[in-house]
Scaffold this active site. Structure first.
Site, PDB file in Angstrom:
ATOM      1  N   ALA A 110      21.408 -36.262   9.130  1.00  0.00           N
ATOM      2  CA  ALA A 110      22.619 -35.735   9.770  1.00  0.00           C
ATOM      3  C   ALA A 110      23.366 -34.906   8.737  1.00  0.00           C
ATOM      4  O   ALA A 110      23.332 -35.212   7.538  1.00  0.00           O
ATOM      5  CB  ALA A 110      23.509 -36.876  10.252  1.00  0.00           C
ATOM      6  N   ILE A 140      22.238 -32.887   3.879  1.00  0.00           N
ATOM      7  CA  ILE A 140      21.604 -33.745   4.886  1.00  0.00           C
ATOM      8  C   ILE A 140      21.480 -35.180   4.390  1.00  0.00           C
ATOM      9  O   ILE A 140      20.880 -35.444   3.351  1.00  0.00           O
ATOM     10  CB  ILE A 140      20.207 -33.209   5.266  1.00  0.00           C
ATOM     11  CG1 ILE A 140      20.302 -31.758   5.734  1.00  0.00           C
ATOM     12  CG2 ILE A 140      19.579 -34.079   6.357  1.00  0.00           C
ATOM     13  CD1 ILE A 140      21.264 -31.530   6.892  1.00  0.00           C
ATOM     14  N   SER A 141      22.064 -36.108   5.139  1.00  0.00           N
ATOM     15  CA  SER A 141      22.045 -37.522   4.783  1.00  0.00           C
ATOM     16  C   SER A 141      21.197 -38.319   5.773  1.00  0.00           C
ATOM     17  O   SER A 141      21.253 -38.073   6.977  1.00  0.00           O
ATOM     18  CB  SER A 141      23.474 -38.085   4.799  1.00  0.00           C
ATOM     19  OG  SER A 141      23.447 -39.493   4.626  1.00  0.00           O
ATOM     20  N   PRO A 142      20.438 -39.310   5.275  1.00  0.00           N
ATOM     21  CA  PRO A 142      19.736 -40.220   6.184  1.00  0.00           C
ATOM     22  C   PRO A 142      20.641 -41.320   6.734  1.00  0.00           C
ATOM     23  O   PRO A 142      20.242 -42.059   7.632  1.00  0.00           O
ATOM     24  CB  PRO A 142      18.643 -40.813   5.293  1.00  0.00           C
ATOM     25  CG  PRO A 142      19.294 -40.859   3.946  1.00  0.00           C
ATOM     26  CD  PRO A 142      20.166 -39.634   3.870  1.00  0.00           C
ATOM     27  N   ASP A 190      28.117 -40.491   1.823  1.00  0.00           N
ATOM     28  CA  ASP A 190      27.050 -41.210   1.119  1.00  0.00           C
ATOM     29  C   ASP A 190      27.592 -42.105   0.009  1.00  0.00           C
ATOM     30  O   ASP A 190      26.897 -42.407  -0.950  1.00  0.00           O
ATOM     31  CB  ASP A 190      26.031 -40.219   0.537  1.00  0.00           C
ATOM     32  CG  ASP A 190      24.940 -39.859   1.534  1.00  0.00           C
ATOM     33  OD1 ASP A 190      24.844 -40.527   2.569  1.00  0.00           O
ATOM     34  OD2 ASP A 190      24.195 -38.898   1.277  1.00  0.00           O
TER      35      ASP A 190
END
Length: 534
Positions: free
Chosen positions: A44, A134-136, A221
């Site tokens: 995301a 973009i982060s998981p 994050d």
């Protein structure tokens, strides 16, 4: 801290060199096939504020604010498939901000699973692309989509794994045609970028500097220092005074402040003498038939990556069908955002080290390399980076001599397992051990889960497996003593039998000599899933 430890560095370098040597000695004819797919729900955009500052018309060209494409290569020889590498953009931060275990994160887990599930001896790499924003952690609050970091890592890995396995099986487009490489260095401390790439007349990059927003960290994050917030666009007297004095950070020059535009500078290592970090970065463009790899030494945001790929594609013309951005290659030079994203000074913009025209500089240089590649002409190599060998003072590893409780030997078991376990249960064992800094072991493991097979013991799992966790613990009340704690979660459908846990380690004697030791736990039974006695 910030020290340079040659023993640690040398172990990493030797491992890389050994890998290259092994690959070189095993060169043989083969085929490479390329395939593409779409991975949903594996990232995301953690910097929506910045992304939305890009032109509306540009954003309208794309279906979303993340790149969901995966490009995969299938390598095969006469015996069949022997390797796989894919590129997909998602930060390896699913093992989140609070994790203290060494981990390959979702990329490493996907790689291990692919190798285990697709073919014996096959080597699989889940590589990185333009994941800068973009982060998981899909909830964008340092969590999700799993119940904890371990589950999130597994879910994000599996979403990439499923697509990779599917397109690996179907990969049929063979790479063919010319092979070529162009490599150059670029001095980003003061690089002139033409109007063609800035859209705002001739501009310059700047000596590297970190912004307030860098110190804020990415809040999605895990965040950073509480004094700092993303989006800070004005100087703060307390930060410029107390904080800078505390950390002995020199003030940047007025010229650097002006060059870095919206960024409020925390400190500028590019203005140190010599610079506190390399101002000269490596760029590589590699073509294998109809595939071109754009190898960058930084974390590009989604839109920055799109712009760079488009620039390279334009310069290559129809000589290349697939253009892939390869992230974190050959050096690390922070982040790269678009000019518009930079203006918002989110974390990624605060960490775009060389100022607002950093991306435009990369576009200009890669365009030059791509045109040289197509024309079959050499490309000027640019300024060589400073050779820091002998200029950086190394520190020896500072592990003290190891100690033991009375009557114990290194490798003795401090906590034995239970007598029997069933599927899904966790075995816990602890050994009296030595400090892990005593020796950086390569090519083997600290942990083995072993199953009895006749009069032999076979390895069922190691510290490389998802089912195991290892922790070194120290007791402040007992200086020098350390334990190696093991957890092994038994698979859902285990091979029944007699098992034990083995540990290999290193201890340091009082006179500084490092010795190796081994230890094994007592045996325990693992019952099958259907065993009612369990």
């Amino acid at each position: 801290g910030m020290a340079f430890y040659p023993q640690h560095f040398d172990a990493i370098v030797q491992g890389i060199v050994d890998s290259i040597s092994l690959a070189h000695e095993d060169l043989q004819p083969g085929d490479i096939s390329v395939a593409t797919g779409t991975v949903e729900g594996a990232g995301a955009n953690r910097s929506a504020t910045a992304y939305l500052n890009n032109p509306e018309a540009e954003r309208a060209r794309y279906s979303g604010d993340t790149d969901t494409g995966m490009t995969l290569l299938k390598l095969a020889d006469a015996s069949g498939p022997i390797g796989m590498v894919n590129w997909f953009a998602s930060h390896p931060t699913a093992m989140n901000f609070f994790n203290r275990l060494i981990s390959g994160d979702h990329k490493g887990h996907a790689s291990a699973r692919f190798e285990a599930e697709v073919g014996s001896g096959l080597v699989a790499a889940f590589a990185q692309s333009n994941c800068g924003d973009i982060s998981p952690n899909l909830n964008l609050n340092n969590t999700g989509p799993g119940a904890d970091a371990f589950e999130t890592t597994q879910i994000i890995a599996e979403r990439q794994l499923e697509v990779a396995k599917s397109i690996f099986e179907k990969a049929s487009e063979k790479l063919g045609g010319p092979i070529g490489v162009r490599h150059a260095y670029m001095n980003l401390a003061n690089y002139t970028v033409s109007a063609e790439f800035t859209g705002a007349g001739e501009q310059h990059t700047c000596p590297s500097a970190y912004g307030y927003a860098f110190a804020a960290g990415s809040t999605e994050d895990g965040g950073g220092h509480p004094l700092f917030k993303e989006g800070m666009l004005a100087r703060n007297a307390m930060i410029d005074g107390t904080v800078k004095q505390q950390f002995k950070l020199p003030d940047p020059s007025d010229e650097c402040r002006a060059c870095q535009a919206e960024k409020v500078i925390l400190f500028a290592p590019g203005e140190m003498d010599p610079p506190g970090q390399s101002q000269i970065v490596p760029l590589t463009l590699a073509r294998i038939g109809q595939l071109t790899l754009v190898c960058v030494p930084a974390e590009f945001s989604t839109m920055a990556g799109r712009r760079l790929r488009e620039t390279v594609q334009k310069a290559l013309g129809d000589s290349s069908k697939h253009v892939v951005l390869v992230g974190y290659a050959n050096d690390y030079a922070g982040y790269v955002t678009t000019r518009e994203e930079y203006a918002t000074q989110q974390y990624e913009g605060g960490h775009t080290l060389f100022g607002p025209w950093t991306l435009a500089a990369y576009q200009q240089e890669f365009s030059r390399l791509a045109k040289a590649l197509v024309a079959g002409q050499p490309a000027e190599a640019g300024p060589l980076p400073v050779d820091m060998r002998g200029k950086v003072t190394g520190k020896p590893l500072e592990a003290p001599a190891d100690a033991l409780p009375a009557g114990a030997k290194f490798g003795d078991v401090a906590q034995q397992p239970e007598e029997k376990y069933g599927s899904g249960e966790t075995v816990k064992v602890a050994f009296w051990s030595g400090d892990p800094r005593n020796d950086f072991r390569t090519g083997n493991n600290y942990l083995r889960v072993e199953r009895k097979n006749g009069d032999q013991w076979v390895t069922a799992a190691t510290d490389d497996d998802w089912s195991t966790k290892c922790r070194w613990t120290h007791d402040a009340a007992a200086p020098g003593q350390s334990k190696f704690e093991v957890e092994w979660t038994i698979p859902a459908d285990p091979t029944p039998g007699v098992y034990r846990i083995a540990h290999d380690g290193n201890d340091k004697t009082a006179d500084g000599k490092v010795e190796r030791f081994s230890g094994v736990s007592k045996e325990f039974a693992v019952k099958s899933r259907d065993d009612k006695a369990n």
